[in-house]
Design a protein around this motif. Structure first.
Motif, short mmCIF file in Angstrom:
data_model
loop_
_atom_site.label_atom_id
_atom_site.label_comp_id
_atom_site.label_asym_id
_atom_site.label_seq_id
_atom_site.Cartn_x
_atom_site.Cartn_y
_atom_site.Cartn_z
N ALA A 12 16.19 25.58 18.38
CA ALA A 12 14.84 25.77 17.84
C ALA A 12 14.83 25.51 16.33
CB ALA A 12 14.35 27.19 18.14
N ALA A 13 15.87 25.99 15.64
CA ALA A 13 15.95 25.75 14.20
C ALA A 13 16.13 24.27 13.90
CB ALA A 13 17.10 26.56 13.61
N GLY A 14 16.94 23.58 14.72
CA GLY A 14 17.13 22.15 14.53
C GLY A 14 15.86 21.37 14.78
N HIS A 15 15.08 21.80 15.78
CA HIS A 15 13.80 21.14 16.06
C HIS A 15 12.86 21.26 14.86
CE1 HIS A 15 10.00 20.14 18.00
NE2 HIS A 15 9.54 21.33 17.65
N LEU A 17 13.68 21.79 11.72
CA LEU A 17 14.20 21.02 10.59
C LEU A 17 13.94 19.52 10.76
CD1 LEU A 17 17.62 22.77 9.86
CD2 LEU A 17 15.64 22.67 8.35
N ASN A 18 14.14 19.01 11.97
CA ASN A 18 13.90 17.58 12.20
C ASN A 18 12.43 17.23 12.04
OD1 ASN A 18 16.58 17.03 12.65
ND2 ASN A 18 16.45 17.14 14.87
N THR A 19 11.57 18.12 12.50
CA THR A 19 10.13 17.90 12.33
C THR A 19 9.76 17.89 10.86
OG1 THR A 19 9.68 18.96 14.46
CG2 THR A 19 7.83 18.74 12.93
N THR A 20 10.35 18.84 10.11
CA THR A 20 10.09 18.91 8.67
C THR A 20 10.59 17.65 7.97
OG1 THR A 20 10.26 21.33 8.72
CG2 THR A 20 10.51 20.25 6.58
N HIS A 21 11.77 17.17 8.37
CA HIS A 21 12.31 15.95 7.77
C HIS A 21 11.43 14.74 8.07
CE1 HIS A 21 16.60 17.87 7.90
NE2 HIS A 21 15.86 18.34 6.90
N LEU A 22 10.89 14.70 9.28
CA LEU A 22 10.03 13.58 9.67
C LEU A 22 8.74 13.58 8.85
CD1 LEU A 22 10.16 11.25 11.65
CD2 LEU A 22 8.94 12.67 13.33
N ILE A 23 8.17 14.76 8.71
CA ILE A 23 6.95 14.88 7.89
C ILE A 23 7.26 14.56 6.44
CG2 ILE A 23 5.19 16.49 7.07
CD1 ILE A 23 5.42 17.94 9.75
N GLY A 24 8.42 15.01 5.98
CA GLY A 24 8.82 14.72 4.60
C GLY A 24 9.00 13.24 4.36
N TRP A 25 9.50 12.52 5.36
CA TRP A 25 9.67 11.07 5.22
C TRP A 25 8.30 10.38 5.10
CZ3 TRP A 25 8.08 7.20 8.73
CH2 TRP A 25 8.48 5.89 8.39
N TRP A 61 14.09 11.25 29.80
CA TRP A 61 15.25 12.12 29.74
C TRP A 61 16.18 11.71 28.60
CZ3 TRP A 61 14.64 16.41 32.16
CH2 TRP A 61 13.86 16.46 33.31
N ALA A 62 16.30 10.42 28.39
CA ALA A 62 17.13 9.95 27.28
C ALA A 62 16.53 10.35 25.94
CB ALA A 62 17.28 8.43 27.35
N VAL A 63 15.18 10.27 25.83
CA VAL A 63 14.51 10.66 24.59
C VAL A 63 14.69 12.15 24.34
CG1 VAL A 63 12.28 10.86 23.45
CG2 VAL A 63 12.85 8.78 24.73
N VAL A 64 14.48 12.96 25.39
CA VAL A 64 14.62 14.42 25.25
C VAL A 64 16.06 14.78 24.87
CG1 VAL A 64 14.55 16.62 26.49
CG2 VAL A 64 12.72 14.93 26.81
N ALA A 70 20.09 15.61 18.34
CA ALA A 70 19.77 15.55 16.91
C ALA A 70 19.50 16.94 16.36
CB ALA A 70 18.56 14.65 16.70
N ALA A 71 18.78 17.78 17.11
CA ALA A 71 18.49 19.15 16.67
C ALA A 71 19.77 19.96 16.57
CB ALA A 71 17.51 19.81 17.64
#
Length: 203
Positions: A12-15, A17-25, A61-64, A70-71
């Motif tokens: 959950a924390a990784g999700h 963070l990745n969302t935050t990084h994507l928005i930051g990009w 399934w590959a995307v998930v 990544a998370a």
């Protein structure tokens, strides 16, 4: 906390963070044109991915799985910092530390008291006063000609304030050309007769 709960929290924390990084990009340059262009790229990528999944559902399934990996990797614990081991005491520092323990809360210790204690050390039982004094000289331990400890004064000994600087790792001492190592100016070195008579005074 169970291992499953820890893993869930980490994902959950990784999700997040990745969302935050994507928005930051997307908003990285803080310019409307850049933000709009990157938003368009992100939207186009999402639309293409969605269309692909519609044609080939197995790709979902590959995307998930890729997102989960990544998370998980995003929240990978940082490796513990390796601290350098404390440098081992030199022979001089070891004997200085040992003498400090003998001194306790006093300003120093007379040789008449120190010599018998030194003879309890390994390999020093047969050493006479001269040999013990020579061992102190070789380690550059400062011996003061006349000092007071408690009610007794006028005897040679080692002062606490001369020992504590020796415990510093950066401390380097060199033999003094005159008398004992580190002998302060104005202090008269003991003669051989004075050294031999030191314990006789204490009797």
């Amino acid at each position: 906390m169970t291992p499953l709960q820890r893993a869930t929290r980490r994902l959950a924390a990784g999700h997040r963070l990745n969302t935050t990084h994507l928005i930051g990009w997307v908003t990285e340059k803080h310019e409307p044109k850049s933000t709009l262009a990157r938003s368009a790229v992100l939207a186009a990528t999402g639309w293409i991915l969605w269309q692909t999944i519609g044609r080939t559902p197995g790709i979902l399934w590959a995307v998930v799985l890729g997102w989960i990996v990544a998370a998980w990797r995003t929240t990978k614990p940082a490796p513990a910092e390796k601290t350098a081991p404390a440098p081992a005491d030199t022979d001089q520092q070891s004997i200085a530390r040992w003498i400090i323990q003998r001194i306790g809360d006093r300003p120093g210790i007379h040789l008449a008291e120190l010599y018998p204690a030194m003879r309890d050390l390994d390999g020093m039982a047969e050493h006479d006063d001269t040999a013990l004094r020579s061992a102190l000289n070789e380690l550059n331990i400062t011996v003061t000609r006349s000092m007071r400890v408690g009610d007794v004064e006028g005897r040679s000994g080692i002062r606490l304030k001369d020992l504590t600087p020796l415990l510093s790792p950066a401390r380097k001492t060199t033999p003094s050309p005159d008398g004992d190592a580190g002998q302060e100016s104005g202090e008269r070195p003991e003669s051989a007769g004075e050294q031999r008579g030191e314990e006789a005074k204490a009797a």
